[in-house]
Design a protein around this motif. Structure first.
Motif, PDB file in Angstrom:
ATOM      1  N   TYR A  24     -32.187   4.769 -42.020  1.00 47.33           N
ATOM      2  CA  TYR A  24     -32.663   4.685 -42.966  1.00 47.33           C
ATOM      3  C   TYR A  24     -32.188   3.538 -43.511  1.00 47.33           C
ATOM      4  O   TYR A  24     -31.553   3.259 -43.846  1.00 47.33           O
ATOM      5  CB  TYR A  24     -32.597   6.132 -44.156  1.00 47.33           C
ATOM      6  N   ASP A  25     -33.413   2.659 -43.473  1.00 45.25           N
ATOM      7  CA  ASP A  25     -33.874   1.200 -43.702  1.00 45.25           C
ATOM      8  C   ASP A  25     -33.861   1.220 -45.578  1.00 45.25           C
ATOM      9  O   ASP A  25     -34.651   1.570 -45.690  1.00 45.25           O
ATOM     10  CB  ASP A  25     -34.074   0.363 -43.137  1.00 45.25           C
ATOM     11  N   LYS A  26     -32.505   1.097 -46.446  1.00 40.44           N
ATOM     12  CA  LYS A  26     -32.788   0.907 -47.487  1.00 40.44           C
ATOM     13  C   LYS A  26     -32.997  -0.312 -48.590  1.00 40.44           C
ATOM     14  O   LYS A  26     -33.665   0.301 -48.886  1.00 40.44           O
ATOM     15  CB  LYS A  26     -30.391   1.451 -47.670  1.00 40.44           C
ATOM     16  N   LYS A  27     -33.363  -1.652 -48.180  1.00 39.90           N
ATOM     17  CA  LYS A  27     -33.549  -2.517 -48.911  1.00 39.90           C
ATOM     18  C   LYS A  27     -35.340  -1.502 -48.262  1.00 39.90           C
ATOM     19  O   LYS A  27     -36.363  -2.129 -49.133  1.00 39.90           O
ATOM     20  CB  LYS A  27     -32.923  -3.689 -47.775  1.00 39.90           C
ATOM     21  N   ASN A  28     -35.909  -1.580 -46.745  1.00 33.37           N
ATOM     22  CA  ASN A  28     -37.186  -1.966 -46.381  1.00 33.37           C
ATOM     23  C   ASN A  28     -37.886  -0.083 -47.794  1.00 33.37           C
ATOM     24  O   ASN A  28     -39.254  -0.244 -47.088  1.00 33.37           O
ATOM     25  CB  ASN A  28     -37.475  -1.784 -45.761  1.00 33.37           C
ATOM     26  N   LYS A  29     -36.656   1.035 -47.122  1.00 35.65           N
ATOM     27  CA  LYS A  29     -37.569   1.708 -47.690  1.00 35.65           C
ATOM     28  C   LYS A  29     -38.063   2.584 -46.679  1.00 35.65           C
ATOM     29  O   LYS A  29     -39.424   3.021 -46.606  1.00 35.65           O
ATOM     30  CB  LYS A  29     -38.203   2.427 -48.885  1.00 35.65           C
ATOM     31  N   GLU A  82     -26.536   1.005 -37.223  1.00 36.59           N
ATOM     32  CA  GLU A  82     -27.148   1.598 -38.276  1.00 36.59           C
ATOM     33  C   GLU A  82     -26.848   3.164 -38.015  1.00 36.59           C
ATOM     34  O   GLU A  82     -25.880   3.515 -36.950  1.00 36.59           O
ATOM     35  CB  GLU A  82     -28.976   1.934 -37.514  1.00 36.59           C
TER      36      GLU A  82
END
Length: 160
Positions: free
Chosen positions: A60-65, A46
């Motif tokens: 921050y997981d941009k795909k899952n917000k 990450e």
């Protein structure tokens, strides 16, 4: 306002004041160093420490917000939860909707999901006002004398 300030608000007003007034003892703390090591070594794939204005997200997981905050221990879980709620509010202010949070405790192999409710948003307004009040004091707040003080990086400033 930083996530650390929100965290310290729930932990100790004196620590909040000292930290904000550039009296930083964290660089000498083995506990802080261990926490940083755990954060950096646990989720190696990450992007770590994403800076947005005055906040720094562990990742921050941009795909899952999903905002991820990595912590060493769940002893101060309520402070961690409010720190993540603050991060969610900052992203919402930037126009990112549907953001949630997750506190990761890799040593414990536990995760805590965090959401921001309308009630939390209202409470955060008061919290931010109180943080500003505390950091603008001319002298630090009183020592709180809690059991966790003995492990604090500011211990010498409070008790010696």
């Amino acid at each position: 306002m930083t996530g650390t300030q929100i965290h310290y608000y729930f932990l100790c007003y004196r620590k909040l004041w000292l930290f904000t007034n550039q009296i930083d003892m964290e660089q000498n703390s083995d506990t802080v160093a261990m926490g940083k090591f755990i954060s950096e070594s646990t989720y190696e794939r990450e992007n770590h420490e994403i800076k947005i204005d005055d906040i720094v997200l562990d990742f921050y997981d941009k795909k899952n917000k999903v905002i991820h905050e990595v912590k060493k221990s769940d002893k101060m879980e309520e402070t961690h939860i409010w720190q993540v709620k603050y991060y969610i509010s900052v992203l919402e202010e930037k126009g990112i909707e549907g953001v949630t949070g997750e506190i990761d405790y890799p040593k414990l192999r536990q995760k805590v999901n965090v959401e921001l409710t309308d009630s939390d948003r209202s409470k955060l307004i008061g919290i931010k006002m109180d943080v500003l009040r505390i950091i603008q004091l001319s002298t630090p707040p009183d020592v709180i004398n809690k059991p966790f003080c003995k492990n604090c990086s500011y211990y010498d400033l409070c008790y010696v």
